[in-house]
Design a protein around this motif. Structure first.
Motif, PDB file in Angstrom:
ATOM      1  N   SER A   5      -0.188 -10.010  -5.618  1.00 11.39           N
ATOM      2  CA  SER A   5      -0.871  -8.735  -5.460  1.00 11.39           C
ATOM      3  C   SER A   5      -2.107  -8.932  -4.607  1.00 11.39           C
ATOM      4  O   SER A   5      -2.964  -9.771  -4.928  1.00 11.39           O
ATOM      5  CB  SER A   5      -1.267  -8.155  -6.824  1.00 11.39           C
ATOM      6  OG  SER A   5      -2.119  -7.035  -6.659  1.00 11.39           O
TER       7      SER A   5
ATOM      8  N   ASP B 166       1.985  -3.907  -4.168  1.00 17.89           N
ATOM      9  CA  ASP B 166       0.829  -3.109  -4.568  1.00 17.89           C
ATOM     10  C   ASP B 166       1.138  -1.639  -4.371  1.00 17.89           C
ATOM     11  O   ASP B 166       1.943  -1.266  -3.504  1.00 17.89           O
ATOM     12  CB  ASP B 166      -0.409  -3.479  -3.733  1.00 17.89           C
ATOM     13  CG  ASP B 166      -0.914  -4.889  -4.020  1.00 17.89           C
ATOM     14  OD1 ASP B 166      -1.588  -5.071  -5.048  1.00 17.89           O
ATOM     15  OD2 ASP B 166      -0.627  -5.796  -3.207  1.00 17.89           O
ATOM     16  N   ASP B 167       0.477  -0.807  -5.173  1.00 17.82           N
ATOM     17  CA  ASP B 167       0.528   0.629  -4.961  1.00 17.82           C
ATOM     18  C   ASP B 167      -0.502   0.977  -3.894  1.00 17.82           C
ATOM     19  O   ASP B 167      -1.632   0.460  -3.912  1.00 17.82           O
ATOM     20  CB  ASP B 167       0.226   1.354  -6.266  1.00 17.82           C
ATOM     21  CG  ASP B 167       0.618   2.816  -6.211  1.00 17.82           C
ATOM     22  OD1 ASP B 167       1.765   3.104  -5.830  1.00 17.82           O
ATOM     23  OD2 ASP B 167      -0.237   3.664  -6.533  1.00 17.82           O
ATOM     24  N   PHE B 168      -0.128   1.818  -2.952  1.00 21.06           N
ATOM     25  CA  PHE B 168      -0.969   2.100  -1.790  1.00 21.06           C
ATOM     26  C   PHE B 168      -2.372   2.585  -2.162  1.00 21.06           C
ATOM     27  O   PHE B 168      -3.362   2.073  -1.627  1.00 21.06           O
ATOM     28  CB  PHE B 168      -0.265   3.107  -0.877  1.00 21.06           C
ATOM     29  CG  PHE B 168      -0.892   3.274   0.472  1.00 21.06           C
ATOM     30  CD1 PHE B 168      -0.915   2.235   1.393  1.00 21.06           C
ATOM     31  CD2 PHE B 168      -1.439   4.500   0.837  1.00 21.06           C
ATOM     32  CE1 PHE B 168      -1.481   2.396   2.650  1.00 21.06           C
ATOM     33  CE2 PHE B 168      -2.011   4.671   2.093  1.00 21.06           C
ATOM     34  CZ  PHE B 168      -2.030   3.622   2.993  1.00 21.06           C
TER      35      PHE B 168
ATOM     36  N   LEU C 231      -4.381  -0.326  -3.259  1.00 21.43           N
ATOM     37  CA  LEU C 231      -4.688  -1.223  -2.147  1.00 21.43           C
ATOM     38  C   LEU C 231      -5.847  -0.675  -1.317  1.00 21.43           C
ATOM     39  O   LEU C 231      -6.758  -1.424  -0.924  1.00 21.43           O
ATOM     40  CB  LEU C 231      -3.450  -1.410  -1.270  1.00 21.43           C
ATOM     41  CG  LEU C 231      -3.602  -2.319  -0.046  1.00 21.43           C
ATOM     42  CD1 LEU C 231      -4.052  -3.718  -0.453  1.00 21.43           C
ATOM     43  CD2 LEU C 231      -2.294  -2.393   0.741  1.00 21.43           C
TER      44      LEU C 231
ATOM     45  N   LEU D 267       4.619  -7.908   2.821  1.00 21.35           N
ATOM     46  CA  LEU D 267       3.770  -6.925   2.157  1.00 21.35           C
ATOM     47  C   LEU D 267       4.654  -5.763   1.708  1.00 21.35           C
ATOM     48  O   LEU D 267       5.226  -5.053   2.532  1.00 21.35           O
ATOM     49  CB  LEU D 267       2.686  -6.412   3.099  1.00 21.35           C
ATOM     50  CG  LEU D 267       1.750  -5.351   2.514  1.00 21.35           C
ATOM     51  CD1 LEU D 267       0.781  -5.991   1.517  1.00 21.35           C
ATOM     52  CD2 LEU D 267       0.970  -4.631   3.606  1.00 21.35           C
ATOM     53  N   CYS D 268       4.756  -5.590   0.395  1.00 21.46           N
ATOM     54  CA  CYS D 268       5.543  -4.494  -0.165  1.00 21.46           C
ATOM     55  C   CYS D 268       4.582  -3.489  -0.794  1.00 21.46           C
ATOM     56  O   CYS D 268       3.724  -3.869  -1.604  1.00 21.46           O
ATOM     57  CB  CYS D 268       6.523  -5.014  -1.209  1.00 21.46           C
ATOM     58  SG  CYS D 268       7.745  -6.173  -0.538  1.00 21.46           S
ATOM     59  N   VAL D 269       4.721  -2.223  -0.401  1.00 20.66           N
ATOM     60  CA  VAL D 269       3.773  -1.195  -0.829  1.00 20.66           C
ATOM     61  C   VAL D 269       4.537   0.044  -1.275  1.00 20.66           C
ATOM     62  O   VAL D 269       5.466   0.488  -0.602  1.00 20.66           O
ATOM     63  CB  VAL D 269       2.811  -0.808   0.314  1.00 20.66           C
ATOM     64  CG1 VAL D 269       1.731   0.132  -0.187  1.00 20.66           C
ATOM     65  CG2 VAL D 269       2.175  -2.037   0.935  1.00 20.66           C
ATOM     66  N   THR D 270       4.124   0.591  -2.405  1.00 26.99           N
ATOM     67  CA  THR D 270       4.712   1.826  -2.903  1.00 26.99           C
ATOM     68  C   THR D 270       3.671   2.946  -2.862  1.00 26.99           C
ATOM     69  O   THR D 270       2.470   2.684  -2.797  1.00 26.99           O
ATOM     70  CB  THR D 270       5.212   1.646  -4.347  1.00 26.99           C
ATOM     71  OG1 THR D 270       4.126   1.218  -5.174  1.00 26.99           O
ATOM     72  CG2 THR D 270       6.333   0.608  -4.398  1.00 26.99           C
TER      73      THR D 270
ATOM     74  N   VAL E 131       2.915   5.256  -0.554  1.00 25.07           N
ATOM     75  CA  VAL E 131       2.136   5.446   0.668  1.00 25.07           C
ATOM     76  C   VAL E 131       1.912   6.936   0.911  1.00 25.07           C
ATOM     77  O   VAL E 131       2.852   7.746   0.847  1.00 25.07           O
ATOM     78  CB  VAL E 131       2.846   4.809   1.882  1.00 25.07           C
ATOM     79  CG1 VAL E 131       2.089   5.116   3.168  1.00 25.07           C
ATOM     80  CG2 VAL E 131       2.991   3.311   1.680  1.00 25.07           C
TER      81      VAL E 131
ATOM     82  N   ALA F   9       7.686  -0.436   2.876  1.00 25.73           N
ATOM     83  CA  ALA F   9       6.873   0.590   2.221  1.00 25.73           C
ATOM     84  C   ALA F   9       7.718   1.768   1.768  1.00 25.73           C
ATOM     85  O   ALA F   9       8.739   2.101   2.376  1.00 25.73           O
ATOM     86  CB  ALA F   9       5.772   1.065   3.174  1.00 25.73           C
TER      87      ALA F   9
END
Length: 372
Positions: free
Chosen positions: A25, A270-272, A275, A297-300, A302, A330
């Motif tokens: 994270s 991480d959640d956008f 972040l 980098l994985c982001v939810t 967004v 993302a």
């Protein structure tokens, strides 16, 4: 694709399925970056470690690209010839010029002006690699990194640190902050007095390309007394990051992003909104360290960025991810909708267009992480 093994991944029996790893994270990271590291890292980023003039592929429909290679190669070779003239007993003398020493006549700087993705950073890094000087006597950094260096070391110490260099390369020279422009222009003036050669790049907005209006005039006007030390070189062309490629990928589903993060070594998840809040607590000069060792980098979640300050921090993170070739996967709002129309028409629009271009390129790499 580069990556690092997740320390939390456990061993598996031979022939058995891999155990999903617990993602990292970015929000859990609070890197400390000493000033010495800022200086040591003033080299071309990993993405441009191996680039050279010979690996730049000019667009055959854009003769200015072929001409740029010729001119810049000659510029870099000239710096090496200048160094050779200071030899004694077969050894180069890489020491600071004595006070009052004569600075070579003629332009000691070159400015690359063009649209997004025409290979300006590739060419700038090629100048750095080709110039005949030890790595500790030539520096490469973005405009933002240079301002951060001055903030960490102080103006006078930065002059002393870079003043014995043969070359300083500045990527993405920015004119949208008058204070920073004056600061960096004053620094470059002091370095030119010490004989440091300069090379810089900047972007021209897509809307200005069709009008034939490039950023060189703005650059030369803003740096005022330094303009005589620069030769402006225009590079035409379309964005190579998207040349001949399919359209930008659609955002992934939230569960796809989460699943990919658990199956990709070294991935972060991480959640956008979280972040963005974390970026506000970390100085932008540390964003490179924040991304160190990240395999993807994985982001939810967004969403469009809510304000200018948040948007500018995201731009810096996008640059550091791009430098390190970190794939991005993302879920949520597409990257070309991150910034409002007002932002894309405002004073920082160059940065936002660059971030969209770079994040889109990284998103193409990230689609490979999605498992059926």
């Amino acid at each position: 694709m580069k990556g690092v093994s997740s320390p939390s991944a456990g061993p598996t029996d031979q022939g058995s399925a891999a155990v999903p790893a617990t993602p990292l994270s970015l929000c859990a990271r609070e890197p400390h970056v000493p000033a010495e590291r800022l200086v040591a890292e003033m080299v071309p980023p990993p993405r441009f470690d191996a680039v050279r003039f010979d690996t730049y592929v000019p667009d055959p429909d854009q003769p200015s690209q072929t001409e740029a290679v010729r001119v810049l190669r000659s510029f870099a070779d000239g710096l090496g010839a200048s160094a050779d003239s200071g030899t004694a007993g077969g050894r180069r003398r890489w020491f600071r010029r004595a006070a009052g020493a004569k600075v070579p006549a003629g332009p000691r700087g070159i400015y690359l002006d063009g649209g997004y993705g025409v290979g300006k950073t590739h060419l700038l890094a090629s100048i750095w690699h080709t110039t005949a000087a030890p790595p500790e006597r030539k520096a490469f950094g973005t405009f933002v990194e240079l301002t951060h260096l001055v903030g960490a070391l102080g103006f006078q110490q930065t002059v002393r640190t870079l003043g014995d260099h043969r070359l300083l390369c500045i990527d993405e020279f920015e004119l949208d902050d008058p204070g920073d422009t004056v600061l960096v222009s004053s620094l470059l003036a002091r370095l030119v007095e010490r004989g440091v050669a300069l090379a810089a790049t900047s972007n021209t907005l897509p809307g200005k390309l069709g009008e034939g209006r490039f950023a060189a005039a703005d650059f030369l006007r803003e740096i005022q007394g330094l303009s005589a030390h620069f030769r402006a070189l225009r590079i035409d062309g379309e964005d190579y990051r998207h040349r001949g490629l399919p359209a930008a990928p659609e955002p992934a589903a939230r569960d796809e992003v989460t699943r990919a993060a658990h199956h990709t070594p070294g991935a972060s998840l991480d959640d956008f909104p979280d972040l963005l809040q974390h970026l506000a607590r970390v100085h932008p000069s540390r964003y490179g360290a924040l991304a160190d060792g990240i395999g993807a980098l994985c982001v939810t979640g967004v969403t469009p960025v809510p304000d200018q300050s948040t948007a500018l921090r995201l731009v810096v993170l996008a640059d550091r991810l791009y430098d390190r070739e970190v794939p991005v996967l993302a879920a949520g709002t597409p990257f070309d909708q991150l910034f409002s129309e007002e932002m894309l028409r405002g004073g920082y629009r160059k940065k936002y267009f660059r971030a969209i271009s770079r994040l889109t390129a990284l998103a193409r790499d990230g689609k490979e992480l999605v498992r059926a």
